[in-house]
Motif scaffolding. Structure first.
Motif, PDB file in Angstrom:
ATOM      1  N   LEU A  32      52.434  31.317  49.851  1.00 37.66           N
ATOM      2  CA  LEU A  32      51.397  32.229  50.324  1.00 37.66           C
ATOM      3  C   LEU A  32      51.174  33.402  49.376  1.00 37.66           C
ATOM      4  O   LEU A  32      50.053  33.786  49.094  1.00 37.66           O
ATOM      5  N   LEU A  33      52.270  33.958  48.882  1.00 40.67           N
ATOM      6  CA  LEU A  33      52.140  35.173  48.087  1.00 40.67           C
ATOM      7  C   LEU A  33      51.322  34.972  46.816  1.00 40.67           C
ATOM      8  O   LEU A  33      50.379  35.732  46.568  1.00 40.67           O
ATOM      9  N   PRO A  34      51.623  33.974  45.996  1.00 40.24           N
ATOM     10  CA  PRO A  34      50.829  33.811  44.770  1.00 40.24           C
ATOM     11  C   PRO A  34      49.344  33.594  45.074  1.00 40.24           C
ATOM     12  O   PRO A  34      48.476  34.148  44.407  1.00 40.24           O
ATOM     13  N   LEU A  35      49.095  32.790  46.122  1.00 43.24           N
ATOM     14  CA  LEU A  35      47.707  32.530  46.516  1.00 43.24           C
ATOM     15  C   LEU A  35      46.997  33.844  46.831  1.00 43.24           C
ATOM     16  O   LEU A  35      45.878  34.122  46.383  1.00 43.24           O
ATOM     17  N   ARG A  36      47.686  34.679  47.604  1.00 45.26           N
ATOM     18  CA  ARG A  36      47.050  35.910  48.046  1.00 45.26           C
ATOM     19  C   ARG A  36      46.880  36.907  46.927  1.00 45.26           C
ATOM     20  O   ARG A  36      45.876  37.609  46.854  1.00 45.26           O
ATOM     21  N   VAL A  37      47.874  36.988  46.048  1.00 42.33           N
ATOM     22  CA  VAL A  37      47.767  37.944  44.949  1.00 42.33           C
ATOM     23  C   VAL A  37      46.560  37.604  44.079  1.00 42.33           C
ATOM     24  O   VAL A  37      45.814  38.484  43.657  1.00 42.33           O
ATOM     25  N   THR A  38      46.357  36.301  43.846  1.00 42.20           N
ATOM     26  CA  THR A  38      45.190  35.891  43.046  1.00 42.20           C
ATOM     27  C   THR A  38      43.905  36.349  43.704  1.00 42.20           C
ATOM     28  O   THR A  38      43.014  36.920  43.072  1.00 42.20           O
ATOM     29  N   LEU A  39      43.829  36.126  45.008  1.00 41.68           N
ATOM     30  CA  LEU A  39      42.632  36.532  45.727  1.00 41.68           C
ATOM     31  C   LEU A  39      42.437  38.046  45.665  1.00 41.68           C
ATOM     32  O   LEU A  39      41.319  38.536  45.508  1.00 41.68           O
ATOM     33  N   ALA A  40      43.532  38.774  45.783  1.00 42.01           N
ATOM     34  CA  ALA A  40      43.432  40.232  45.773  1.00 42.01           C
ATOM     35  C   ALA A  40      42.867  40.725  44.451  1.00 42.01           C
ATOM     36  O   ALA A  40      41.952  41.552  44.420  1.00 42.01           O
ATOM     37  N   PHE A  41      43.408  40.193  43.367  1.00 38.85           N
ATOM     38  CA  PHE A  41      42.906  40.611  42.056  1.00 38.85           C
ATOM     39  C   PHE A  41      41.435  40.257  41.910  1.00 38.85           C
ATOM     40  O   PHE A  41      40.635  41.042  41.398  1.00 38.85           O
ATOM     41  N   THR A  42      41.081  39.065  42.385  1.00 37.08           N
ATOM     42  CA  THR A  42      39.673  38.667  42.321  1.00 37.08           C
ATOM     43  C   THR A  42      38.806  39.652  43.073  1.00 37.08           C
ATOM     44  O   THR A  42      37.782  40.115  42.576  1.00 37.08           O
ATOM     45  N   GLY A  43      39.241  39.954  44.299  1.00 35.67           N
ATOM     46  CA  GLY A  43      38.437  40.833  45.145  1.00 35.67           C
ATOM     47  C   GLY A  43      38.223  42.194  44.518  1.00 35.67           C
ATOM     48  O   GLY A  43      37.098  42.702  44.433  1.00 35.67           O
ATOM     49  N   VAL A  44      39.307  42.794  44.065  1.00 39.72           N
ATOM     50  CA  VAL A  44      39.192  44.147  43.507  1.00 39.72           C
ATOM     51  C   VAL A  44      38.389  44.124  42.212  1.00 39.72           C
ATOM     52  O   VAL A  44      37.514  44.959  41.980  1.00 39.72           O
ATOM     53  N   GLY A  45      38.681  43.123  41.390  1.00 43.38           N
ATOM     54  CA  GLY A  45      37.962  43.022  40.124  1.00 43.38           C
ATOM     55  C   GLY A  45      36.464  42.906  40.323  1.00 43.38           C
ATOM     56  O   GLY A  45      35.664  43.624  39.709  1.00 43.38           O
ATOM     57  N   LEU A  46      36.088  42.021  41.248  1.00 34.42           N
ATOM     58  CA  LEU A  46      34.670  41.841  41.534  1.00 34.42           C
ATOM     59  C   LEU A  46      34.041  43.125  42.057  1.00 34.42           C
ATOM     60  O   LEU A  46      32.910  43.471  41.710  1.00 34.42           O
ATOM     61  N   LEU A  47      34.795  43.837  42.900  1.00 36.13           N
ATOM     62  CA  LEU A  47      34.266  45.074  43.478  1.00 36.13           C
ATOM     63  C   LEU A  47      33.892  46.046  42.374  1.00 36.13           C
ATOM     64  O   LEU A  47      32.791  46.603  42.352  1.00 36.13           O
ATOM     65  N   VAL A  48      34.815  46.231  41.435  1.00 33.01           N
ATOM     66  CA  VAL A  48      34.563  47.194  40.359  1.00 33.01           C
ATOM     67  C   VAL A  48      33.380  46.764  39.507  1.00 33.01           C
ATOM     68  O   VAL A  48      32.447  47.537  39.257  1.00 33.01           O
ATOM     69  N   VAL A  49      33.419  45.492  39.106  1.00 35.05           N
ATOM     70  CA  VAL A  49      32.370  45.012  38.197  1.00 35.05           C
ATOM     71  C   VAL A  49      30.994  45.019  38.868  1.00 35.05           C
ATOM     72  O   VAL A  49      30.022  45.550  38.339  1.00 35.05           O
ATOM     73  N   LEU A  50      30.924  44.437  40.050  1.00 37.23           N
ATOM     74  CA  LEU A  50      29.619  44.295  40.691  1.00 37.23           C
ATOM     75  C   LEU A  50      29.024  45.629  41.126  1.00 37.23           C
ATOM     76  O   LEU A  50      27.818  45.838  41.025  1.00 37.23           O
ATOM     77  N   THR A  51      29.865  46.550  41.632  1.00 35.20           N
ATOM     78  CA  THR A  51      29.286  47.838  42.032  1.00 35.20           C
ATOM     79  C   THR A  51      28.774  48.586  40.807  1.00 35.20           C
ATOM     80  O   THR A  51      27.752  49.285  40.874  1.00 35.20           O
ATOM     81  N   SER A  52      29.460  48.430  39.684  1.00 33.04           N
ATOM     82  CA  SER A  52      28.940  49.089  38.480  1.00 33.04           C
ATOM     83  C   SER A  52      27.593  48.505  38.099  1.00 33.04           C
ATOM     84  O   SER A  52      26.674  49.221  37.702  1.00 33.04           O
ATOM     85  N   ILE A  53      27.440  47.195  38.225  1.00 27.28           N
ATOM     86  CA  ILE A  53      26.160  46.559  37.895  1.00 27.28           C
ATOM     87  C   ILE A  53      25.069  47.040  38.840  1.00 27.28           C
ATOM     88  O   ILE A  53      23.969  47.402  38.419  1.00 27.28           O
ATOM     89  N   VAL A  54      25.376  47.078  40.133  1.00 26.28           N
ATOM     90  CA  VAL A  54      24.393  47.537  41.109  1.00 26.28           C
ATOM     91  C   VAL A  54      24.001  48.976  40.822  1.00 26.28           C
ATOM     92  O   VAL A  54      22.861  49.391  41.033  1.00 26.28           O
ATOM     93  N   GLY A  55      24.960  49.744  40.305  1.00 21.84           N
ATOM     94  CA  GLY A  55      24.691  51.146  40.000  1.00 21.84           C
ATOM     95  C   GLY A  55      23.598  51.326  38.964  1.00 21.84           C
ATOM     96  O   GLY A  55      22.960  52.365  38.895  1.00 21.84           O
ATOM     97  N   LEU A  56      23.360  50.247  38.165  1.00 23.36           N
ATOM     98  CA  LEU A  56      22.343  50.364  37.128  1.00 23.36           C
ATOM     99  C   LEU A  56      20.929  50.288  37.697  1.00 23.36           C
ATOM    100  O   LEU A  56      19.979  50.700  37.061  1.00 23.36           O
TER     101      LEU A  56
END
Lengths: 408, 195
Positions: free
Chosen positions: A125-149
């Motif tokens: 469970l842990l490795p699966l979840r950690v991957t998802l967590a990184f994906t989620g946070v990474g996407l949040l940062v990248v996509l909100t910056s794009i929307v900010g444009l």
């Protein structure tokens, strides 16, 4: 990649849910009552009158001391406050070592079960979840910056909502949080403030994956800071500098400016000011209730059988805490959206805050306490002791000299 | 994989405490858990600060006197044995006390011992009598600033007058017992410990 993982992850949630409910009922022989003493809620006046030996009201009796003595020792054995700042003691064990406080070694079968549990949780469970967590946070940062444009306008708001919701939902998957939302017709609307009881930073993710909110908080450095700066590009959140937090008027002004603008999202605030262990709701700070707009109360209750969501910040740092969360079975919780409330005529901020608090406590099945969550770190104010002394003085001389002032 | 808290408490210790105080095995382990959770310094003993961290005790007007009762003369640390010995005073008195035949005399939760506990709350200098001064100080703790010195003084005088039988203007332990002979001490100074 996410769409491939999603159905897989929901399946896991369901399997976990079903199997462990069955297991727990089988393991019921672990039940152990955890209350140490039975307290009787008698008031000071009543108790002391009972103790008086009758007759012509002696003003002071040497037995008066018994009341204070017994209450004092009762609070040493079991008090209402200190136990709210550590994880809830469970009636039956949920196979997580960290929740194992009072249980003696029961059997080798149980140890084997626990061992299997560890393998599943940490190896799978842990490795699966950690991957998802990184994906989620990474996407949040990248996509909100794009929307900010994008230029400000309806398109930007629409995209920002979608982006936030998607990323929070990925984070919810990362924690395997099984959330049941009740009464969604009462969901907070623009121009209002949403208040909820606070158990952990995860509360934010849970609420924000079902609705869009403007966050309030202190500016952080490091990774949190990066996330904060990215989020605020897409839609207005309220981040305070450390120095600004002390200035209550400034805080109140920024909050009221935000709610006055109906195009901005409802603000999410946790009035307790600190994490409590989800068995009670403690004093709400009156700041958010002075602003004079509609308040949307929300009650969040975690099911302790699957994982303990409380963040004991004096014992564990944030990273440690997240690791604990991601290696639990699942985070199961219920969210109730309560009907909106406003300050009534003749009610001051403190009374309003207590009214909202009582509603949240009632819905979530939590104890409603008047004690301040700040007692986690600080000392209790002298004024409470003075109240006790005043009460006793009234009993002592009430019937003779205090006649005029003593009418309650 | 036993419980972390009670693994520090050995079976022999539990047996000894059981004999001395009359608490049951499960009560002792549960109270040890509580002791452990109060012990923030994790050194196996409680300091006065550990007690003062309990808000309900901190607002109790006699909080400091009660805390003091847990610490033997001149010491600053209360170990678990001492903690249990003090708590034992508050065990309810059962009709068929199994340890009535304790060689060390009366059980800790007898009526006399409960009264002695209360007496010691008044007797600040531990000289086995309550002087007018000591009574005044304890009264002042209980009422705060709400009653004048004169009024408090007259309350103290009246109390001593009623209790003092040998004319030494102090209340000895036997005079204390006499004054409270009609009070249901067993009930008022007992806490309902669950099994």
């Amino acid at each position: 990649m996410e769409s491939y993982l999603f159905p897989f992850d929901s399946l896991i949630c369901m399997l976990l849910g079903i199997s462990f409910t069955v297991w727990f009922t089988l393991l019921l022989h672990l039940y152990k009552p955890y209350r140490i003493i039975a307290k009787e809620p008698v008031s000071l006046e009543q108790e002391i009158q009972d103790m008086r030996r009758g007759g012509a009201e002696p003003e002071f009796d040497m037995s008066d001391i018994f009341y204070f003595c017994r209450r004092g020792v009762e609070s040493i054995v079991d008090d209402e406050v200190t136990k709210r700042f550590t994880a809830e003691e469970l009636e039956s064990w949920n196979l997580l070592t960290r929740s194992n406080y009072n249980f003696h070694h029961i059997s080798t079968r149980l140890t084997a079960l626990w061992g299997v549990g560890v393998l599943i949780r940490y190896g799978f469970l842990l490795p699966l979840r950690v991957t998802l967590a990184f994906t989620g946070v990474g996407l949040l940062v990248v996509l909100t910056s794009i929307v900010g444009l994008f230029p400000n306008g309806r398109m930007k708001n629409y995209l920002s909502d979608k982006v936030h919701l998607m990323c929070y939902r990925i984070c919810v998957r990362a924690l395997t949080a099984i959330i049941t939302y009740h009464d969604s017709e009462n969901k907070p609307k623009n121009g209002g403030i949403c208040v909820a009881n606070h158990t952990s930073p995860i509360d934010v993710i849970i609420l924000a994956s079902d609705g869009c909110y403007a966050m309030v908080g202190q500016v952080h450095g490091g990774l949190m800071g990066v996330i904060q700066r990215a989020m605020v590009k897409a839609c207005p959140h309220i981040w305070f500098e450390r120095s600004e937090v002390k200035d209550r008027h400034l805080v109140a002004k920024r909050l009221s400016d935000h709610v006055a603008d109906k195009s901005k999202l409802p603000i999410l605030i946790f009035p307790e000011g600190t994490c409590i262990n989800n068995t009670s709701v403690m004093m709400f700070k009156k700041g958010s209730f002075e602003i004079g707009c509609t308040v949307y109360p929300v009650a969040i209750k975690y099911d302790p059988r699957f994982g303990d969501a409380f963040w004991n910040s004096s014992k564990f740092g944030m990273v440690n805490y997240l690791l604990h969360m991601m290696s639990s079975w699942a985070i199961v919780c219920s969210v109730w959206y309560l009907p909106p409330m406003s300050r009534m005529e003749g009610e001051d901020a403190v009374q309003f805050a207590n009214r909202v608090k009582a509603a949240i406590a009632r819905k979530g099945g939590l104890a409603d306490l008047l004690w301040d969550g700040g007692l986690k770190r600080g000392k209790v104010k002298e004024v409470f002791k003075e109240e006790q002394q005043k009460l006793y003085s009234k009993v002592l001389v009430g019937s003779t000299s205090f006649q005029s002032t003593n009418q309650d | 994989m036993g419980s972390r808290a009670s693994s520090l408490l050995r079976e022999e210790d539990i047996e000894e405490i059981k004999k001395e105080t009359g608490f049951s095995h499960s009560q002792i382990t549960r109270l040890y858990s509580r002791f452990h959770s109060l012990d923030k310094g994790e050194n196996g003993a409680l300091s006065r600060e550990d007690f003062q961290r309990i808000p309900e005790l901190a607002i109790n007007p006699l909080g400091d006197r009660i805390i003091n009762a847990f610490f033997p003369e001149g010491e600053d640390q209360a170990n678990f044995r001492g903690f249990m010995r003090t708590l034992a005073h508050f065990r309810p008195v059962e009709d068929n006390e199994k340890n009535k035949d304790l060689t060390s005399g009366e059980p800790l939760n007898s009526r006399t011992n409960k009264l002695l506990f209360a007496f010691r709350l008044y007797d600040l200098d531990r000289d086995d009598k309550i002087s007018r001064d000591e009574l005044l100080q304890v009264l002042r703790m209980m009422v705060g600033v709400n009653i004048s010195d004169e009024q408090l003084g007259s309350i103290a005088d009246r109390t001593i007058q009623e209790a003092d039988t040998n004319g030494d203007m102090c209340i000895s332990f036997s005079e204390f017992i006499k004054v409270l002979e009609k009070v249901d001490v067993e009930q008022k100074m007992s806490i309902r410990f669950l099994h």
